[in-house]
Design a protein around this motif. Structure first.
Motif, PDB file in Angstrom:
ATOM      1  N   GLU A 299      44.599  37.427  36.490  1.00 29.56           N
ATOM      2  CA  GLU A 299      44.311  37.491  37.919  1.00 29.56           C
ATOM      3  C   GLU A 299      44.487  38.936  38.358  1.00 29.56           C
ATOM      4  OE1 GLU A 299      43.500  35.066  40.229  1.00 29.56           O
ATOM      5  OE2 GLU A 299      43.715  33.267  38.999  1.00 29.56           O
ATOM      6  N   LEU A 300      43.464  39.472  39.012  1.00 26.05           N
ATOM      7  CA  LEU A 300      43.520  40.821  39.554  1.00 26.05           C
ATOM      8  C   LEU A 300      43.864  40.742  41.037  1.00 26.05           C
ATOM      9  CD1 LEU A 300      40.265  42.200  37.884  1.00 26.05           C
ATOM     10  CD2 LEU A 300      42.631  42.480  37.102  1.00 26.05           C
TER      11      LEU A 300
ATOM     12  N   ALA B   4      31.714  35.772  42.800  1.00 25.76           N
ATOM     13  CA  ALA B   4      31.528  35.420  44.218  1.00 25.76           C
ATOM     14  C   ALA B   4      32.721  35.884  45.047  1.00 25.76           C
ATOM     15  CB  ALA B   4      31.316  33.917  44.368  1.00 25.76           C
ATOM     16  N   SER B   5      33.940  35.635  44.567  1.00 20.78           N
ATOM     17  CA  SER B   5      35.128  36.068  45.318  1.00 20.78           C
ATOM     18  C   SER B   5      35.260  37.580  45.318  1.00 20.78           C
ATOM     19  CB  SER B   5      36.395  35.427  44.743  1.00 20.78           C
ATOM     20  OG  SER B   5      36.431  34.059  45.070  1.00 20.78           O
TER      21      SER B   5
ATOM     22  N   VAL C  62      42.052  37.393  42.064  1.00 24.82           N
ATOM     23  CA  VAL C  62      40.728  36.946  41.647  1.00 24.82           C
ATOM     24  C   VAL C  62      40.600  37.168  40.149  1.00 24.82           C
ATOM     25  CG1 VAL C  62      38.235  37.283  41.963  1.00 24.82           C
ATOM     26  CG2 VAL C  62      39.791  37.641  43.902  1.00 24.82           C
ATOM     27  N   THR C  63      40.028  36.187  39.462  1.00 24.50           N
ATOM     28  CA  THR C  63      39.785  36.353  38.026  1.00 24.50           C
ATOM     29  C   THR C  63      38.565  37.248  37.815  1.00 24.50           C
ATOM     30  OG1 THR C  63      38.414  34.364  37.949  1.00 24.50           O
ATOM     31  CG2 THR C  63      40.767  34.097  37.416  1.00 24.50           C
ATOM     32  N   PRO C  64      38.500  37.936  36.669  1.00 24.05           N
ATOM     33  CA  PRO C  64      37.368  38.822  36.395  1.00 24.05           C
ATOM     34  C   PRO C  64      36.005  38.114  36.396  1.00 24.05           C
ATOM     35  CG  PRO C  64      39.162  39.318  34.907  1.00 24.05           C
ATOM     36  CD  PRO C  64      39.546  38.056  35.641  1.00 24.05           C
TER      37      PRO C  64
ATOM     38  N   CYS D 113      39.537  48.471  49.684  1.00 26.65           N
ATOM     39  CA  CYS D 113      39.802  47.301  48.846  1.00 26.65           C
ATOM     40  C   CYS D 113      40.283  47.841  47.506  1.00 26.65           C
ATOM     41  CB  CYS D 113      38.549  46.453  48.657  1.00 26.65           C
ATOM     42  SG  CYS D 113      38.814  45.030  47.559  1.00 26.65           S
ATOM     43  N   GLU D 114      41.589  47.757  47.301  1.00 26.08           N
ATOM     44  CA  GLU D 114      42.170  48.257  46.054  1.00 26.08           C
ATOM     45  C   GLU D 114      42.341  47.097  45.080  1.00 26.08           C
ATOM     46  OE1 GLU D 114      45.768  50.370  46.946  1.00 26.08           O
ATOM     47  OE2 GLU D 114      44.722  51.768  48.280  1.00 26.08           O
ATOM     48  N   VAL D 115      41.802  47.266  43.890  1.00 26.79           N
ATOM     49  CA  VAL D 115      41.883  46.251  42.847  1.00 26.79           C
ATOM     50  C   VAL D 115      42.845  46.751  41.783  1.00 26.79           C
ATOM     51  CG1 VAL D 115      40.596  44.907  41.138  1.00 26.79           C
ATOM     52  CG2 VAL D 115      39.496  45.565  43.310  1.00 26.79           C
TER      53      VAL D 115
END
Length: 176
Positions: A168-169, A133-134, A127-129, A149-151
């Motif tokens: 992208e993370l 919404a995502s 997911v982009t920073p 949920c590990e980012v």
């Protein structure tokens, strides 16, 4: 008056029966509808070929949500060969008419309940920073599943050939 009709100021109007959203494995024909949904949104554009190819080779790990036979949401996903306990979500999209109804979460639940995902312990996505919404979707999904949920950093901005793509993370949700 017949069933399904309402009298409004002495005029009769027929009500449309409630529509139901169904969840299915995508067909080749669904690929074009998935592409159209993306084309009419702010999601990253991929070629129509990508959606058709996902429907052909990864139908077991992709889901289309349909209302009255119209694609109103989807997820494209696959199980990486080197990580058989992970399902990687490439893209999830929901038609504007369905936003705010929890459809994306329902699609993810359908995905991980599939027979093809019986050995899955983690769901991963990038997911982009700026995609709030995502970010919210995946964090909420982890909370609903009562898991982590590990980012973490995944693909740096410099890897992309144009200046138009953010980093992208990685969002790793699980274990289930």
């Amino acid at each position: 008056m017949m069933k399904g009709e309402v009298n409004i100021n002495s005029q009769t109007a027929t009500l449309k029966p409630s529509s139901t959203v169904t969840f299915e494995k995508p067909t080749l024909e669904d690929g074009a509808a998935m592409w159209e949904l993306v084309n009419n949104s702010t999601l990253d554009q991929n070629s129509a070929y990508k959606y058709i190819m996902m429907c052909e080779h990864f139908a077991e790990t992709c889901v289309v949500a349909k209302e009255d036979d119209k694609v109103v949401g989807f997820v494209t996903a696959f199980i990486p060969p080197e990580r058989q306990d992970v399902v990687f979500v490439w893209q999830i999209g929901v038609d504007a008419s369905q936003r705010g109804k929890g459809l994306a979460s329902k699609i993810l639940n359908e995905l991980i309940s599939r027979e093809a995902c019986r050995d899955i312990r983690f769901l991963q996505a990038t997911v982009t920073p700026s995609n709030k919404a995502s970010q919210s979707l995946f964090k909420r999904f982890a909370r609903e599943k009562q898991t982590k949920c590990e980012v973490s950093e995944c693909f740096k901005e410099e890897l992309f050939p144009s200046d138009e793509h953010e980093e992208e993370l990685s969002y790793l949700i699980g274990p289930f």
